[in-house]
Motif scaffolding. Sequence first.
Motif, PDB file in Angstrom:
ATOM      1  N   VAL A   1       1.609   5.298   6.125  1.00  0.00           N
ATOM      2  CA  VAL A   1       0.727   4.142   6.014  1.00  0.00           C
ATOM      3  C   VAL A   1       0.855   3.320   7.286  1.00  0.00           C
ATOM      4  O   VAL A   1       1.962   2.963   7.692  1.00  0.00           O
ATOM      5  CB  VAL A   1       1.073   3.282   4.782  1.00  0.00           C
TER       6      VAL A   1
ATOM      7  N   ASN B   1       0.458   5.512   0.187  1.00  0.00           N
ATOM      8  CA  ASN B   1      -0.412   6.671   0.375  1.00  0.00           C
ATOM      9  C   ASN B   1      -0.212   7.624  -0.791  1.00  0.00           C
ATOM     10  O   ASN B   1       0.900   8.099  -1.029  1.00  0.00           O
ATOM     11  CB  ASN B   1      -0.079   7.376   1.700  1.00  0.00           C
TER      12      ASN B   1
ATOM     13  N   ASN C   1      -0.859  10.597  -1.138  1.00  0.00           N
ATOM     14  CA  ASN C   1      -0.457  11.939  -0.709  1.00  0.00           C
ATOM     15  C   ASN C   1       0.924  11.965  -0.069  1.00  0.00           C
ATOM     16  O   ASN C   1       1.377  13.002   0.416  1.00  0.00           O
ATOM     17  CB  ASN C   1      -1.488  12.507   0.283  1.00  0.00           C
TER      18      ASN C   1
ATOM     19  N   ASN D   1       0.840  -1.200   0.000  1.00  0.00           N
ATOM     20  CA  ASN D   1       0.000   0.000   0.000  1.00  0.00           C
ATOM     21  C   ASN D   1       0.874   1.250   0.000  1.00  0.00           C
ATOM     22  O   ASN D   1       1.903   1.314   0.687  1.00  0.00           O
ATOM     23  CB  ASN D   1      -0.899   0.038   1.233  1.00  0.00           C
TER      24      ASN D   1
END
Length: 244
Positions: free
Chosen positions: A122, A116, A118, A114
């Motif tokens: 995480v 982020n 932005n 994953n």
Amino acid sequence: MSRSALYSPQKQSGMGLLASVVLAAGVVAAGFLMATALKDFRKYDQFIEVRGLAEEIVKSDKASWNLSFSAVAESPQAASQAWNTKLEKLETLVLGMGFEAADIRRQPMNVFENVNPNGGFVEPEKRWRAQGGIVLETAKVDEVEQATLKTDVFLNENIVLESSYVQFYFTDLNTIKPRMLKAATENAKEAAQTFATDSGVTVGALKTATQGLFSISAPLSEYGGDNTVMKKIRVVTKVQYLVE
């Protein structure tokens, strides 16, 4: 009899006259045959081209239900294990809806890290994500339609569906083809007769007929229709009739 008598001017004149009569008769006969052939050719060359339409509403006989979800964890192994646990629960729920295990096909699972979008932090327990699902392919069309309205049962088992997409198909086209082609041809004949009446001619024999493509769409649209149980089958034929 003398040779001069055999070839007298009178004899030669008679023979010439007879030859002229024969030749004239031949010309007249040939002219008559040519005129008849030309008339027949023009008669054959005159035709009406029309199109016949046939439509029929039918019910789908196959359904495909795509279900996908994901699971997150702090490591790839943990995410994969969590996903497989949810998968078993999902399949159990689907079987409980009245479907068969043979109708269920598993999709490949993908594991990725994953990120982020932005650029933020995480959470460690959500760093890795495993994603995949199943595809249910069955002839139980009504059951699928009802099951898609009860996806809250998955949520109760902590399975958040990321995709729940159903498609319905009609696969028995060969069964209805003959009657639809007959209906389209009859529709074309009616159009030809209307056109001929307005033009002061009579519809004759069938010259050529071309079958168009069969299309399957939504009942109220010319396009799409994958997610509708009822389908509109449509075919257009092109027919040529001789005129008299």
